[in-house]
Design a protein around this motif. Sequence first.
Motif, PDB file in Angstrom:
ATOM      1  N   ASN A   8       0.824  -1.207   0.000  1.00 42.04           N
ATOM      2  CA  ASN A   8       0.000   0.000   0.000  1.00 42.04           C
ATOM      3  C   ASN A   8       0.854   1.251   0.000  1.00 42.04           C
ATOM      4  O   ASN A   8       0.556   2.236  -0.665  1.00 42.04           O
ATOM      5  N   THR A   9       1.906   1.222   0.807  1.00 41.52           N
ATOM      6  CA  THR A   9       2.817   2.362   0.893  1.00 41.52           C
ATOM      7  C   THR A   9       4.252   1.872   1.006  1.00 41.52           C
ATOM      8  O   THR A   9       4.515   0.774   1.512  1.00 41.52           O
ATOM      9  N   MET A  10       5.146   2.690   0.513  1.00 42.71           N
ATOM     10  CA  MET A  10       6.574   2.476   0.670  1.00 42.71           C
ATOM     11  C   MET A  10       7.147   3.807   1.122  1.00 42.71           C
ATOM     12  O   MET A  10       6.732   4.865   0.617  1.00 42.71           O
ATOM     13  N   GLY A  11       8.094   3.746   2.058  1.00 40.96           N
ATOM     14  CA  GLY A  11       8.591   5.006   2.582  1.00 40.96           C
ATOM     15  C   GLY A  11       9.987   4.926   3.121  1.00 40.96           C
ATOM     16  O   GLY A  11      10.575   3.845   3.226  1.00 40.96           O
ATOM     17  N   TRP A  12      10.496   6.100   3.407  1.00 39.80           N
ATOM     18  CA  TRP A  12      11.780   6.235   4.069  1.00 39.80           C
ATOM     19  C   TRP A  12      11.577   7.015   5.379  1.00 39.80           C
ATOM     20  O   TRP A  12      10.866   8.034   5.394  1.00 39.80           O
ATOM     21  N   HIS A  13      12.188   6.516   6.418  1.00 38.52           N
ATOM     22  CA  HIS A  13      12.184   7.176   7.713  1.00 38.52           C
ATOM     23  C   HIS A  13      13.634   7.398   8.123  1.00 38.52           C
ATOM     24  O   HIS A  13      14.554   6.779   7.564  1.00 38.52           O
ATOM     25  N   ARG A  14      13.837   8.249   9.106  1.00 34.54           N
ATOM     26  CA  ARG A  14      15.181   8.437   9.633  1.00 34.54           C
ATOM     27  C   ARG A  14      15.140   8.605  11.140  1.00 34.54           C
ATOM     28  O   ARG A  14      14.133   9.038  11.703  1.00 34.54           O
ATOM     29  N   VAL A  55      10.334  10.664   6.325  1.00 35.72           N
ATOM     30  CA  VAL A  55      10.883  11.690   5.428  1.00 35.72           C
ATOM     31  C   VAL A  55      10.317  11.615   4.018  1.00 35.72           C
ATOM     32  O   VAL A  55      10.397  12.574   3.261  1.00 35.72           O
ATOM     33  N   ALA A  56       9.743  10.488   3.630  1.00 32.26           N
ATOM     34  CA  ALA A  56       9.152  10.398   2.302  1.00 32.26           C
ATOM     35  C   ALA A  56       8.260   9.178   2.230  1.00 32.26           C
ATOM     36  O   ALA A  56       8.594   8.131   2.784  1.00 32.26           O
ATOM     37  N   LEU A  57       7.144   9.322   1.519  1.00 26.44           N
ATOM     38  CA  LEU A  57       6.190   8.229   1.399  1.00 26.44           C
ATOM     39  C   LEU A  57       5.627   8.227  -0.009  1.00 26.44           C
ATOM     40  O   LEU A  57       5.356   9.292  -0.576  1.00 26.44           O
ATOM     41  N   ILE A  58       5.466   7.032  -0.574  1.00 27.18           N
ATOM     42  CA  ILE A  58       4.816   6.904  -1.870  1.00 27.18           C
ATOM     43  C   ILE A  58       3.772   5.801  -1.769  1.00 27.18           C
ATOM     44  O   ILE A  58       4.031   4.730  -1.226  1.00 27.18           O
ATOM     45  N   SER A  59       2.577   6.089  -2.279  1.00 32.14           N
ATOM     46  CA  SER A  59       1.500   5.102  -2.221  1.00 32.14           C
ATOM     47  C   SER A  59       1.533   4.213  -3.460  1.00 32.14           C
ATOM     48  O   SER A  59       2.251   4.486  -4.430  1.00 32.14           O
ATOM     49  N   SER A  60       0.720   3.174  -3.450  1.00 35.57           N
ATOM     50  CA  SER A  60       0.650   2.265  -4.590  1.00 35.57           C
ATOM     51  C   SER A  60       0.171   2.994  -5.840  1.00 35.57           C
ATOM     52  O   SER A  60       0.476   2.579  -6.959  1.00 35.57           O
ATOM     53  N   LEU A  61      -0.584   4.083  -5.650  1.00 35.93           N
ATOM     54  CA  LEU A  61      -1.068   4.859  -6.792  1.00 35.93           C
ATOM     55  C   LEU A  61      -0.082   5.945  -7.212  1.00 35.93           C
ATOM     56  O   LEU A  61      -0.344   6.677  -8.166  1.00 35.93           O
ATOM     57  N   ASP A  63       4.507  -1.371   3.672  1.00 34.60           N
ATOM     58  CA  ASP A  63       3.299  -1.801   4.392  1.00 34.60           C
ATOM     59  C   ASP A  63       2.363  -2.442   3.384  1.00 34.60           C
ATOM     60  O   ASP A  63       1.980  -1.801   2.396  1.00 34.60           O
ATOM     61  N   ASP A  64       1.976  -3.715   3.646  1.00 36.11           N
ATOM     62  CA  ASP A  64       1.083  -4.405   2.714  1.00 36.11           C
ATOM     63  C   ASP A  64      -0.347  -4.430   3.211  1.00 36.11           C
ATOM     64  O   ASP A  64      -1.172  -5.187   2.695  1.00 36.11           O
ATOM     65  N   GLY A  65      -0.636  -3.640   4.231  1.00 38.48           N
ATOM     66  CA  GLY A  65      -1.978  -3.568   4.781  1.00 38.48           C
ATOM     67  C   GLY A  65      -2.192  -4.516   5.942  1.00 38.48           C
ATOM     68  O   GLY A  65      -3.151  -4.365   6.714  1.00 38.48           O
ATOM     69  N   MET A  66      -1.320  -5.488   6.068  1.00 44.15           N
ATOM     70  CA  MET A  66      -1.404  -6.440   7.175  1.00 44.15           C
ATOM     71  C   MET A  66      -0.175  -6.363   8.061  1.00 44.15           C
ATOM     72  O   MET A  66      -0.260  -6.535   9.282  1.00 44.15           O
ATOM     73  N   SER A  67       0.950  -6.108   7.432  1.00 49.83           N
ATOM     74  CA  SER A  67       2.211  -6.061   8.178  1.00 49.83           C
ATOM     75  C   SER A  67       3.068  -4.908   7.691  1.00 49.83           C
ATOM     76  O   SER A  67       2.920  -4.443   6.561  1.00 49.83           O
ATOM     77  N   THR A  87      13.401  13.404  -2.906  1.00 55.14           N
ATOM     78  CA  THR A  87      12.434  12.849  -3.841  1.00 55.14           C
ATOM     79  C   THR A  87      12.418  11.331  -3.714  1.00 55.14           C
ATOM     80  O   THR A  87      13.469  10.693  -3.812  1.00 55.14           O
ATOM     81  N   ILE A  88      11.234  10.781  -3.532  1.00 52.28           N
ATOM     82  CA  ILE A  88      11.070   9.334  -3.485  1.00 52.28           C
ATOM     83  C   ILE A  88      10.591   8.857  -4.843  1.00 52.28           C
ATOM     84  O   ILE A  88       9.759   9.512  -5.493  1.00 52.28           O
ATOM     85  N   SER A  89      11.137   7.735  -5.295  1.00 52.32           N
ATOM     86  CA  SER A  89      10.720   7.164  -6.570  1.00 52.32           C
ATOM     87  C   SER A  89      10.818   5.647  -6.466  1.00 52.32           C
ATOM     88  O   SER A  89      11.341   5.112  -5.480  1.00 52.32           O
ATOM     89  N   ARG A  90      10.349   4.964  -7.497  1.00 54.18           N
ATOM     90  CA  ARG A  90      10.372   3.507  -7.467  1.00 54.18           C
ATOM     91  C   ARG A  90      10.595   2.968  -8.869  1.00 54.18           C
ATOM     92  O   ARG A  90      10.276   3.611  -9.862  1.00 54.18           O
ATOM     93  N   ASP A  91      11.140   1.772  -8.918  1.00 57.99           N
ATOM     94  CA  ASP A  91      11.354   1.054 -10.169  1.00 57.99           C
ATOM     95  C   ASP A  91      10.773  -0.338  -9.975  1.00 57.99           C
ATOM     96  O   ASP A  91      11.388  -1.184  -9.313  1.00 57.99           O
ATOM     97  N   ALA A  92       9.601  -0.572 -10.547  1.00 53.66           N
ATOM     98  CA  ALA A  92       8.923  -1.850 -10.342  1.00 53.66           C
ATOM     99  C   ALA A  92       9.711  -3.011 -10.934  1.00 53.66           C
ATOM    100  O   ALA A  92       9.693  -4.118 -10.387  1.00 53.66           O
TER     101      ALA A  92
END
Length: 115
Positions: free
Chosen positions: A32-38, A48-54, A98-102, A68-73
């Motif tokens: 659901n979300t991927m992020g970076w914390h510090r 510090v940055a969060l990107i959702s599945s959308l 976070d996959d919605g469960m864990s 800037t947060i980015s992703r490469d599927a």
Amino acid sequence: QVQLVESGGGLVQPGGSLRLSCTVSRNIFNFNTMGWHRQASGKERELVALISSLGFRNYPDSVKGRFTISRDAAKNTVYLQMNSLKPEDTAVYYCNVDDGMSNYWGQGTQVTVSS
């Protein structure tokens, strides 16, 4: 179980740039979300940055315009591009998904901004 492997930390001078990488052992669109914390020494961990599945992105004011947060599927990897780094950005940076469960965390990578 999901494994996250971070890389890219190090020592950089103020005003410099670093790019952190986090490779995940599962297709990143499962999350659901991927992020970076510090977490700086003596302080609480902060987002510090969060990107959702959308693809929606969110940043706190302290890093907005610099990080800037980015992703490469294709690589199952999420990145954090950090520009105009400041000494107060010094911390251990953690990848989180976070996959919605864990919730899953990487082992952390040290970023030190110092002259």
